[in-house]
Design a protein around this motif. Structure first.
Motif, PDB file in Angstrom:
ATOM      1  N   GLU A 153      83.595  -7.243  22.959  1.00 20.62           N
ATOM      2  CA  GLU A 153      83.029  -8.228  22.049  1.00 20.62           C
ATOM      3  C   GLU A 153      83.976  -9.415  21.882  1.00 20.62           C
ATOM      4  N   ILE A 154      83.406 -10.556  21.481  1.00 20.54           N
ATOM      5  CA  ILE A 154      84.225 -11.719  21.139  1.00 20.54           C
ATOM      6  C   ILE A 154      84.582 -11.614  19.663  1.00 20.54           C
ATOM      7  N   ASP A 164      89.648 -17.141  19.164  1.00 19.17           N
ATOM      8  CA  ASP A 164      88.454 -16.375  19.537  1.00 19.17           C
ATOM      9  C   ASP A 164      88.646 -15.844  20.958  1.00 19.17           C
ATOM     10  N   PHE A 215      87.765 -12.454  23.973  1.00 19.13           N
ATOM     11  CA  PHE A 215      86.992 -11.306  24.419  1.00 19.13           C
ATOM     12  C   PHE A 215      87.994 -10.217  24.801  1.00 19.13           C
ATOM     13  N   SER A 259      91.051 -12.223  26.460  1.00 16.87           N
ATOM     14  CA  SER A 259      90.795 -13.372  27.322  1.00 16.87           C
ATOM     15  C   SER A 259      90.028 -14.423  26.536  1.00 16.87           C
ATOM     16  N   THR A 260      90.310 -15.692  26.830  1.00 17.24           N
ATOM     17  CA  THR A 260      89.539 -16.776  26.220  1.00 17.24           C
ATOM     18  C   THR A 260      88.363 -17.186  27.110  1.00 17.24           C
ATOM     19  N   GLU A 261      88.206 -16.518  28.270  1.00 19.99           N
ATOM     20  CA  GLU A 261      87.054 -16.768  29.128  1.00 19.99           C
ATOM     21  C   GLU A 261      85.784 -16.249  28.452  1.00 19.99           C
ATOM     22  N   GLN A 262      84.674 -16.892  28.753  1.00 23.58           N
ATOM     23  CA  GLN A 262      83.386 -16.472  28.201  1.00 23.58           C
ATOM     24  C   GLN A 262      82.706 -15.505  29.165  1.00 23.58           C
ATOM     25  N   LYS A 269      78.033  -9.108  26.963  1.00 26.82           N
ATOM     26  CA  LYS A 269      78.850  -8.437  25.950  1.00 26.82           C
ATOM     27  C   LYS A 269      78.192  -7.102  25.604  1.00 26.82           C
TER      28      LYS A 269
END
Length: 278
Positions: free
Chosen positions: A5-6, A47, A49, A61-64, A68
């Motif tokens: 989850e983020i 924020d 993940f 990670s800050t990658e999207q 999820k």
């Protein structure tokens, strides 16, 4: 710490390997240097993940990600071995595992596969499955009602239409005679709940109903006219299939939109279609 989850975490300390982030319960996770910025400092909130890396360590990670926990997506199969398949879920250097036991139908390298992601209770790792029916259901009470705008994920094609996943929660159906634009498996669309039967079957439309649909469609028709230099090759005498192909609307909605624009003096009909009055 919520795997898959983020979440918003606080920078707790700085190391040579990156920033250690902390949650409200005092659990730390590393945000590697490649995802940090020089202006980040202790106390900042980020924020991120959170997932397990290839060495089974929790990492941020800050990658999207493309998916999820609790979501459905169509992900590209990048590799296979005797244990299962590996999917591109949008994170560099790490793929999502689809075990053999979770596969259904053909899983082919290079093609996309519709999967649901959950956290394995034994390992705590994010895992994909093609067997999404146990996770998507229409039990009472439903979380949607007639008229609601929803996210519609195109999951499967059937002889009568497309089965869709609504808001990652429920099953729905879009019938082919209600489709006025092409859709493909794996796409997300804005949809509206048309009908809910007594046995909890949900019918959707990709167009709003009633006056709201017409008002939205008028804006789209004006935009189409602008894109085509003020001329569009359909009018109120055109075949429904041609109207749907060019405008993405039903003939009924198109005629109502055209009527509004004619009444406002914005367009006129010609032998070959409609054109903007300059």
């Amino acid at each position: 710490m919520k795997t898959g989850e983020i979440q918003r975490l606080k920078v707790n300390r700085i190391s040579d390997f990156g920033l250690y982030l902390i949650d409200n319960e005092g659990v730390e996770v590393l945000l590697p240097n490649r995802f940090t910025r020089l202006d980040m400092k202790e106390g900042d909130e980020v924020d991120v993940f959170v997932y397990h890396d290839s060495e089974d360590r929790l990492v941020a990670s800050t990658e999207q990600p493309l998916i999820k926990v609790g979501e459905v997506a169509a992900l590209k199969v990048v590799d296979k071995n005797i244990h299962g398949a590996f999917l591109d879920w949008g994170l560099s250097g790490k793929h999502l595992f689809l075990p053999n036991r979770n596969q259904q139908g053909g899983v082919i390298a290079g093609q996309k596969s519709v999967v649901y992601m959950y956290v394995d209770e034994r390992t705590g790792r994010c895992v994909a499955t093609n067997k999404i029916k146990p996770f998507i259901y229409n039990d009472d009470p439903l979380t949607v009602k007639v008229g609601d705008e929803v996210d519609a994920f195109i999951a499967y094609e059937t002889p009568i239409g497309f089965r869709v996943v609504i808001n990652n929660r429920h099953w729905g159906m879009i019938y082919k005679n209600q489709l006025f634009k092409p859709v493909r498996i794996g796409e997300h669309h804005r949809g509206w709940i048309r009908k809910i039967t007594e046995d909890m079957r949900i019918d959707l439309s990709l167009q709003q109903q009633g006056l709201a649909e017409v008002e939205t469609s008028v804006v789209r028709l004006e935009a189409l006219l602008k894109e085509h230099g003020g001329v569009l090759g359909v009018n109120d005498r055109s075949e429904p299939q041609e109207v749907a192909r060019l405008t993405g609307m039903s003939k009924k909605v198109f005629k109502r939109c055209l009527g509004m624009l004619l009444k406002q003096g914005k367009v006129r009909q010609t032998e070959f279609g409609i054109e903007v009055i300059k």
